[in-house]
Design a protein around this motif. Structure first.
Motif, PDB file in Angstrom:
ATOM      1  N   UNK A   1      30.199  25.986  18.017  1.00 43.18           N
ATOM      2  CA  UNK A   1      29.834  25.574  19.363  1.00 43.18           C
ATOM      3  C   UNK A   1      28.336  25.300  19.466  1.00 43.18           C
ATOM      4  N   UNK A   2      27.533  26.080  18.757  1.00 41.19           N
ATOM      5  CA  UNK A   2      26.095  25.835  18.728  1.00 41.19           C
ATOM      6  C   UNK A   2      25.797  24.481  18.091  1.00 41.19           C
ATOM      7  N   UNK A   3      26.548  24.140  17.051  1.00 44.19           N
ATOM      8  CA  UNK A   3      26.369  22.843  16.396  1.00 44.19           C
ATOM      9  C   UNK A   3      26.791  21.702  17.312  1.00 44.19           C
TER      10      UNK A   3
ATOM     11  N   UNK B   1      34.966  18.469  13.186  1.00 43.47           N
ATOM     12  CA  UNK B   1      36.008  19.488  13.093  1.00 43.47           C
ATOM     13  C   UNK B   1      35.405  20.785  12.567  1.00 43.47           C
ATOM     14  N   UNK B   2      35.920  21.878  13.061  1.00 39.13           N
ATOM     15  CA  UNK B   2      35.422  23.172  12.613  1.00 39.13           C
ATOM     16  C   UNK B   2      35.955  23.454  11.212  1.00 39.13           C
ATOM     17  N   UNK B   3      35.069  23.886  10.336  1.00 39.28           N
ATOM     18  CA  UNK B   3      35.467  24.187   8.966  1.00 39.28           C
ATOM     19  C   UNK B   3      36.100  25.578   8.890  1.00 39.28           C
ATOM     20  N   UNK B   4      36.814  25.836   7.818  1.00 37.07           N
ATOM     21  CA  UNK B   4      37.515  27.110   7.658  1.00 37.07           C
ATOM     22  C   UNK B   4      36.544  28.282   7.654  1.00 37.07           C
ATOM     23  N   UNK B   5      35.404  28.092   6.987  1.00 39.51           N
ATOM     24  CA  UNK B   5      34.456  29.195   6.852  1.00 39.51           C
ATOM     25  C   UNK B   5      33.486  29.296   8.022  1.00 39.51           C
ATOM     26  N   UNK B   6      33.530  28.359   8.944  1.00 42.14           N
ATOM     27  CA  UNK B   6      32.577  28.339  10.052  1.00 42.14           C
ATOM     28  C   UNK B   6      33.077  29.193  11.214  1.00 42.14           C
ATOM     29  N   UNK B   7      32.211  30.052  11.700  1.00 45.36           N
ATOM     30  CA  UNK B   7      32.564  30.852  12.865  1.00 45.36           C
ATOM     31  C   UNK B   7      32.514  29.988  14.120  1.00 45.36           C
TER      32      UNK B   7
ATOM     33  N   UNK C   1      30.888  24.580  28.436  1.00 43.49           N
ATOM     34  CA  UNK C   1      31.989  25.207  27.718  1.00 43.49           C
ATOM     35  C   UNK C   1      32.374  24.291  26.553  1.00 43.49           C
ATOM     36  N   UNK C   2      33.245  24.753  25.682  1.00 42.61           N
ATOM     37  CA  UNK C   2      33.660  23.913  24.559  1.00 42.61           C
ATOM     38  C   UNK C   2      34.344  22.633  25.046  1.00 42.61           C
ATOM     39  N   UNK C   3      35.136  22.729  26.102  1.00 41.18           N
ATOM     40  CA  UNK C   3      35.818  21.553  26.632  1.00 41.18           C
ATOM     41  C   UNK C   3      34.820  20.555  27.218  1.00 41.18           C
TER      42      UNK C   3
END
Length: 206
Positions: free
Chosen positions: A188-190, A177-183, A160-162
């Motif tokens: 999570x795949x990254x 950190x997740x970028x604004x444009x990133x789904x 899971x993400x956690x």
């Protein structure tokens, strides 16, 4: 079942190769009676006393400890049987439950193939005491983890993400950190890819 587990899955000292015919269900910290090497019976990682461990400054306050790999029984014994089975299925490792046959000859090559069939020890839990249920469930988990380890399967496939964040923190790897444009799915795949690339299953904390 337990006799088979001990015969096939006894613990070998990574330092002197002395073999312990023991089940891994209890404490995974072993001290070899021959060479006195401290190690994990699951992932063979060494145990260090506090600041003797060179992995992190935080180790000074941990006492005797090891840095277990994520595929170690130390972590995977906390997964339920169904999730361990799911990891095998996810990677194309076939299995079935069967109580009609004993674990014997056909299992000699079990841990050397990428696609195989194994038999789970299945019993009626309603006919057992609670402690017997726990004992046999742990046997089943160890059996499954043995297959997972032999096929070099990565538990991160089902994280899971956690859990991914915890794995990165455990090995002092920066969490992006997740970028604004990133789904979020792509993020999570990254994260999963980062874990697999930067934290191999066989890690030497030194």
């Amino acid at each position: 079942m337990r006799n088979w587990m001990i015969a096939k899955n006894g613990i070998e000292c990574p330092s002197c190769r002395f073999r312990f015919d023991l089940w891994k269900g209890g404490c995974l910290h072993f001290k070899c009676t021959q060479c006195h090497y401290n190690f994990c019976g699951g992932c063979k990682q060494p145990f260090y006393q506090g600041s003797e461990c060179a992995f992190s400054d935080d180790c000074g306050g941990k006492g005797l400890h090891a840095h277990h790999t994520r595929d170690c029984f130390y972590y995977l014994r906390d997964w339920d049987v169904e999730r361990l089975q799911q990891l095998l299925q996810h990677n194309g490792i076939e299995y079935k439950s069967d109580i009609s046959e004993e674990l014997s000859g056909p299992f000699e090559g079990l841990f050397k193939v990428q696609s195989t069939t194994f038999k789970m020890h299945v019993v009626e839990k309603t006919e057992r005491k609670e402690e017997e249920n726990t004992f046999n469930e742990m046997e089943d988990k160890e059996f499954l983890v043995r297959i997972i380890n032999a096929n070099l399967l990565d538990p991160a496939d089902l994280y899971t993400d956690k859990e991914m964040e915890a794995e990165l923190q455990r090995w002092n790897v920066t969490i992006p950190e997740i970028s604004v444009e990133e789904r979020r799915e792509a993020f999570l795949q990254n994260l999963q890819m980062k874990i697999k690339q930067e934290i191999p299953l066989f890690v030497n904390p030194d």
